[in-house]
Enzyme design. Structure first.
Site, PDB file in Angstrom:
ATOM      1  N   GLY A  18       0.825  -1.203   0.000  1.00 52.04           N
ATOM      2  CA  GLY A  18       0.000   0.000   0.000  1.00 52.04           C
ATOM      3  C   GLY A  18       0.859   1.253   0.000  1.00 52.04           C
ATOM      4  N   PHE A  19       0.195   2.386  -0.011  1.00 54.75           N
ATOM      5  CA  PHE A  19       0.876   3.686  -0.006  1.00 54.75           C
ATOM      6  C   PHE A  19       1.846   3.796   1.165  1.00 54.75           C
ATOM      7  CE2 PHE A  19       0.107   8.052   1.915  1.00 54.75           C
ATOM      8  CZ  PHE A  19       1.179   8.661   1.270  1.00 54.75           C
ATOM      9  N   ASP A  39       0.370  -8.753   0.989  1.00 60.65           N
ATOM     10  CA  ASP A  39      -0.673  -7.877   0.453  1.00 60.65           C
ATOM     11  C   ASP A  39      -1.515  -8.674  -0.528  1.00 60.65           C
ATOM     12  OD1 ASP A  39      -2.080  -5.498  -0.728  1.00 60.65           O
ATOM     13  OD2 ASP A  39      -0.537  -4.403   0.373  1.00 60.65           O
ATOM     14  N   ASN A  40      -2.767  -8.278  -0.701  1.00 60.79           N
ATOM     15  CA  ASN A  40      -3.621  -8.932  -1.696  1.00 60.79           C
ATOM     16  C   ASN A  40      -4.020  -7.987  -2.829  1.00 60.79           C
ATOM     17  OD1 ASN A  40      -5.477  -7.263  -0.452  1.00 60.79           O
ATOM     18  ND2 ASN A  40      -6.992  -8.862  -0.052  1.00 60.79           N
ATOM     19  N   THR A  43      -6.658  -2.755  -2.487  1.00 59.13           N
ATOM     20  CA  THR A  43      -6.646  -1.305  -2.724  1.00 59.13           C
ATOM     21  C   THR A  43      -5.221  -0.773  -2.833  1.00 59.13           C
ATOM     22  OG1 THR A  43      -6.792  -0.873  -0.320  1.00 59.13           O
ATOM     23  CG2 THR A  43      -8.865  -0.950  -1.564  1.00 59.13           C
ATOM     24  N   ASP A  64      -4.119 -13.005   1.444  1.00 62.52           N
ATOM     25  CA  ASP A  64      -5.231 -12.304   2.064  1.00 62.52           C
ATOM     26  C   ASP A  64      -5.213 -12.665   3.544  1.00 62.52           C
ATOM     27  OD1 ASP A  64      -7.635 -11.306   2.970  1.00 62.52           O
ATOM     28  OD2 ASP A  64      -8.830 -12.102   1.311  1.00 62.52           O
ATOM     29  N   LEU A  93      -0.633  -3.261   8.860  1.00 61.39           N
ATOM     30  CA  LEU A  93      -1.253  -2.145   8.151  1.00 61.39           C
ATOM     31  C   LEU A  93      -2.388  -2.599   7.244  1.00 61.39           C
ATOM     32  CD1 LEU A  93       1.686  -1.092   8.945  1.00 61.39           C
ATOM     33  CD2 LEU A  93       1.549   0.356   6.921  1.00 61.39           C
ATOM     34  N   ALA A 134      -1.397  -0.324  12.969  1.00 59.68           N
ATOM     35  CA  ALA A 134      -1.580   1.009  12.388  1.00 59.68           C
ATOM     36  C   ALA A 134      -3.067   1.304  12.429  1.00 59.68           C
ATOM     37  CB  ALA A 134      -1.041   1.054  10.962  1.00 59.68           C
ATOM     38  N   TYR A 167     -15.623   0.470   8.880  1.00 59.21           N
ATOM     39  CA  TYR A 167     -14.238   0.941   9.036  1.00 59.21           C
ATOM     40  C   TYR A 167     -14.042   1.635  10.387  1.00 59.21           C
ATOM     41  CZ  TYR A 167      -9.717   3.074   8.252  1.00 59.21           C
ATOM     42  OH  TYR A 167      -8.401   3.441   8.389  1.00 59.21           O
TER      43      TYR A 167
END
Length: 338
Positions: A18-19, A39-40, A43, A64, A93, A134, A167
């Protein structure tokens, strides 16, 4: 001589493509660790870690976290000697993050904040790893006129039946899970509450504002603010945030949750005008209706982070300049592969 059988500390980063996760992986590699990135790509994007794949101390696993996993079963991790050395640190994260496509990932978000946490926490128990969650500033709930700055001991107020509660309430439950595992299993748990962060590699066309501002300014298109002229937020540059995460991981056991972010408000219309000026653009600013997942959040009281020697050091102008440079250099790639 190293204290580790493999010669290096083994660190697991979930959501590492991710970012924010990709910058964290880079930093940990520079500091001499073995880094396992999970990571999957729900996003995130493979290009965020393309420059890391050739590093012998970096291994990527497309997994996942909502499914059980056993790190010792992966042959590509043989050099990390996990069955003998274990995992020393886990940075957790992994959780879908999309503003415009939030509805598409609701169930995955719900599972990541429960079952996904469970699988990662069980790995921490197995290897007696230090583990960092995180978390997010959303655990405090929205800002109000009499409640603009949040301390770590403030009680959050989150509506748990709203369209975005999977979320918001999910992040609160995540903290509860981590704290419960600390109480029951005695593992060293860290919680970092991440406030709004920006920089290169943010996803385009997802309502993240700053990357879309830059791209539209470079193309002479309108810069769209989802809200009105009063929309404010805090903005912390990604490298500063990574430094904060590492400092929280190194904090004394039992230090408690730590706010990480800028403690100053900036108006998004001023940020948009600054980007127009920095890119010498002829673009105009346009306002549209607010997005569900893009809301005004409070400011962090960062006194506790300062005890760890942390401050967000990057000036907004410098962070924007780096973001503009990245998008300008990669504009064709970014816009054709999204």
């Amino acid at each position: 001589m190293s204290d580790y059988i493999s010669g290096k500390k083994n660190i697991l980063v979930t959501g590492g493509a991710g970012f924010l996760g990709s910058y964290l992986c880079e930093r940990l590699l520079r500091e001499g660790a073995h880094v396992i990135c999970i990571d999957n790509f729900a996003t995130s994007h493979p290009r965020n870690i393309e420059n890391l794949l050739s590093y012998p101390n970096f291994q990527f696993l497309r997994l996942d976290i909502n499914q059980p996993f056993d790190l010792e079963s992966f042959k590509e991790l043989a050099d990390f000697k996990i069955s003998f050395q274990g995992i020393q640190e886990i940075y957790h994260l992994a959780c879908p993050m999309s503003i415009k496509n939030f509805d598409q990932f609701k169930i995955q978000t719900l599972l990541a904040n429960s079952i996904g946490n469970y699988h990662v926490l069980e790995a921490a128990v197995k290897y007696r790893s230090k583990i960092l969650l995180a978390s997010s500033s959303v655990v405090y709930g929205p800002r109000s006129e009499d409640r603009k700055m949040f301390n770590e001991d403030d009680l959050g107020c989150v509506a748990h039946l709203t369209p975005r509660s999977c979320y918001d309430e999910g992040r609160r439950f995540s903290e509860t899970m981590f704290e419960t595992y600390r109480q029951v299993h005695g593992i060293d748990v860290k919680i970092a509450r991440v406030f709004r962060t920006y920089g290169p590699r943010m996803p385009l066309f997802d309502g993240q504002l700053i990357p879309d501002f830059v791209l539209n300014a470079l193309e002479g298109k309108d810069l769209v603010i989802y809200g009105d002229e009063s929309f404010v937020t805090s903005l912390c540059y990604v490298n500063d945030m990574v430094d904060g995460l590492i400092r929280v991981m190194q904090a004394p056991e039992g230090f408690g949750p730590v706010n990480l972010g800028s403690d100053f408000d900036v108006k998004m219309v001023e940020v948009a005008n600054k980007i127009i000026q920095m890119t010498a653009s002829t673009s105009k600013i346009r306002f549209e209706g607010a997005l569900l997942f893009l809301t005004e959040l409070g400011l962090p009281n960062i006194s506790k982070a300062k005890e760890l020697g942390w401050l967000p050091l990057t000036r907004l102008e410098d962070g924007l300049a780096k973001t503009i440079e990245y998008i300008r250099a990669n504009k064709i790639l970014l816009t054709t592969l999204e």
